[in-house]
Design a protein around this motif. Structure first.
Motif, mmCIF file in Angstrom:
data_model
loop_
_atom_site.group_PDB
_atom_site.id
_atom_site.type_symbol
_atom_site.label_atom_id
_atom_site.label_comp_id
_atom_site.label_asym_id
_atom_site.label_seq_id
_atom_site.Cartn_x
_atom_site.Cartn_y
_atom_site.Cartn_z
ATOM 1 N N CYS A 258 3.515 -79.385 -8.853
ATOM 2 C CA CYS A 258 4.596 -78.546 -9.385
ATOM 3 C C CYS A 258 4.202 -77.785 -10.647
ATOM 4 O O CYS A 258 4.843 -76.792 -10.986
ATOM 5 N N PHE A 259 3.208 -78.267 -11.369
ATOM 6 C CA PHE A 259 3.049 -77.815 -12.746
ATOM 7 C C PHE A 259 1.653 -77.255 -13.013
ATOM 8 O O PHE A 259 0.973 -77.658 -13.945
ATOM 9 N N THR A 260 1.219 -76.310 -12.171
ATOM 10 C CA THR A 260 -0.065 -75.657 -12.431
ATOM 11 C C THR A 260 -0.005 -74.844 -13.716
ATOM 12 O O THR A 260 -1.031 -74.549 -14.320
ATOM 13 N N ASP A 261 1.197 -74.467 -14.127
ATOM 14 C CA ASP A 261 1.392 -73.711 -15.366
ATOM 15 C C ASP A 261 2.453 -74.412 -16.211
ATOM 16 O O ASP A 261 3.513 -73.870 -16.500
ATOM 17 N N LYS A 262 2.162 -75.661 -16.587
ATOM 18 C CA LYS A 262 3.199 -76.468 -17.238
ATOM 19 C C LYS A 262 3.619 -75.906 -18.597
ATOM 20 O O LYS A 262 4.731 -76.151 -19.055
ATOM 21 N N GLU A 263 2.730 -75.134 -19.257
ATOM 22 C CA GLU A 263 3.096 -74.574 -20.551
ATOM 23 C C GLU A 263 4.335 -73.694 -20.454
ATOM 24 O O GLU A 263 5.094 -73.537 -21.411
ATOM 25 N N ALA A 264 4.565 -73.124 -19.257
ATOM 26 C CA ALA A 264 5.727 -72.249 -19.083
ATOM 27 C C ALA A 264 7.036 -73.007 -19.255
ATOM 28 O O ALA A 264 8.054 -72.411 -19.582
ATOM 29 N N TYR A 265 7.019 -74.319 -19.032
ATOM 30 C CA TYR A 265 8.245 -75.118 -19.097
ATOM 31 C C TYR A 265 8.171 -76.178 -20.192
ATOM 32 O O TYR A 265 8.973 -77.099 -20.226
ATOM 33 N N ASP A 266 7.206 -76.004 -21.097
ATOM 34 C CA ASP A 266 6.981 -77.005 -22.133
ATOM 35 C C ASP A 266 7.895 -76.732 -23.320
ATOM 36 O O ASP A 266 7.492 -76.173 -24.333
#
Length: 426
Positions: A354-362
């Motif tokens: 789910c979180f290949t780009d986790k910084e977007a939801y950090d």
């Protein structure tokens, strides 16, 4: 907030999330949207959402009469309701224990038991003061009357809409988890009680055992005859693996709970053959086809580990129940499949990438919380845990100290013990 603005913002966010191109994701707009929908105006940007703490203790027991030891949250000779935070059989005149307790805990009690389960007495244990203690029958305190301790139970509460914020009533899933022990030192029992489902949107759920590999376990056996969602009539798309014990993406152990929460409670289909999205146990006034009351659905899982060390390590900070949603608005706007964990595991991605780009939801927001209280009362449907508006310095909700904790994560760690508007709780 104006409803039209809400849905416009929601549409913009979903369209951003559905894009395959990272450049089209507007990070600033997403952060503004989450912040605008959040309960308070000035949340602590360093919030860890943690209400518990963990420790280890090694106990030496040169007295052969002491067969096992427990760490209790209260003195069972003085108080009812003492919880067993840890339990270990003595081997080689010693026992090692790892445990999780509320962050406000200062004093615990070390109890000694005979092989037949009789309590021989207790010794006060200041939290964190010792890493090793020795107990003998001569050092134990006891009385004539004892209030039998009970297994430790924590409550897990969820918003099921991640990555989109919603009403923050944290009742979309309410799960109570009890950890207990047997005389087999490699076994741990988890009793899971699904208490509420305050959403019309369906989701699946499982328990990730953080730091415990699938290959560290011999088996996970469900003590009841059938799973929570026995008879589920459709193909399983959110938890595709069958069986009670399944393997996570990184080889960690996962306990399969259910594919569809509404089927668990209702076990029924409507005239169209669909499973109705009824909200269960979040309103005291049931409305046909919208809300209902139902008994909690309970299952017990016996986790048989290959070593005592693995069993000892299954503490509440490693027990990670999570939701899997399919955040689909319609066929043209498919936001994908997401996992919703408590904050320490927010970006784990146990079964889904789910979180290949986790910084977007950090951000500082959590869609789930661990409450170290067995009978925690959660808000009624649509009632936020609390709200705070800085411009008018006004707080409202069933747990007003929750706002103070959100503003400063170092304070008000016992907010869940202080109800301010009981009528807003289920």
């Amino acid at each position: 907030m104006n409803k039209n603005f809400y849905f416009l913002a929601l549409l913009l966010v979903v369209l951003s999330l559905t894009s395959c191109s990272k450049e089209l994701f507007d990070q600033e707009k997403y952060d503004e949207f989450v912040e605008g929908q959040f309960m308070i105006d000035n949340a602590d940007p360093n919030h860890d959402w943690c209400l518990t703490k963990n420790d280890t203790l090694r106990v030496k027991t040169p007295d052969a009469a002491i067969y096992r030891v427990q760490i209790l949250t209260l003195n069972p000779y003085d108080h009812a309701g003492a919880e067993i935070a840890a339990d270990a059989v003595c081997y080689g005149n010693e026992a090692g224990m790892t445990f999780t307790v509320p962050i406000t805990t200062n004093m615990l009690y070390l109890a000694a038991l005979a092989e037949d389960g009789t309590y021989l007495g207790v010794v006060p244990y200041p939290y964190g003061f010792y890493k090793e203690m020795e107990i003998t029958r001569q050092s134990l305190q006891k009385s004539v009357v004892i209030y039998p301790p009970v297994p430790q139970t924590f409550t897990y509460i969820y918003e099921s809409t991640f990555p989109i914020p919603d009403d923050f009533d944290y009742n979309d899933m309410v799960l109570r988890v009890t950890k207990s022990y047997t005389n087999i030192s490699t076994d741990v029992l988890l009793t899971v009680s699904l208490a509420a489902a305050g959403t019309a949107n369906s989701y699946a759920a499982a328990i990730h055992l953080g730091g415990v590999k699938y290959d560290d376990l011999v088996s996970v056996e469900m003590m009841e005859d059938e799973p929570m969602d026995a008879g589920y009539p459709f193909p399983r798309t959110l938890i595709k693996q069958s069986g009670t014990l399944i393997r996570g993406r990184n080889g960690e152990a996962v306990i399969n709970l259910f594919e569809n929460v509404h089927w668990v409670f209702g076990k029924k289909r409507n005239d169209m053959g669909q499973i109705p999205g009824i909200k269960y146990n979040t309103s005291h006034v049931p409305v046909e086809n919208l809300s209902a009351e139902a008994e909690p659905v309970v299952r017990t899982f016996r986790i048989n580990c290959k070593t005592r060390e693995t069993a000892r390590g299954i503490t509440f900070d490693r027990i990670d129940p999570f939701i899997i949603n399919n955040a689909k608005i319609d066929e043209a706007m498919d936001a994908g499949t997401w996992e919703i964990h408590t904050y320490p595991y927010k970006f784990t991605g146990v079964l889904w990438d789910c979180f290949t780009d986790k910084e977007a939801y950090d951000n500082h927001v959590s869609w789930a919380m661990i409450i170290p209280k067995s009978d925690f009362r959660y808000p009624l449907e649509g009632i936020s845990m609390c709200t705070y508006q800085e411009e008018i310095d006004a707080t409202f909700g069933p747990y007003e100290q929750f706002a103070d904790w959100l503003k400063n994560h170092l304070t008000n760690h016992d907010w869940y013990l202080h109800v301010t508007r009981e009528q807003l709780l289920y």
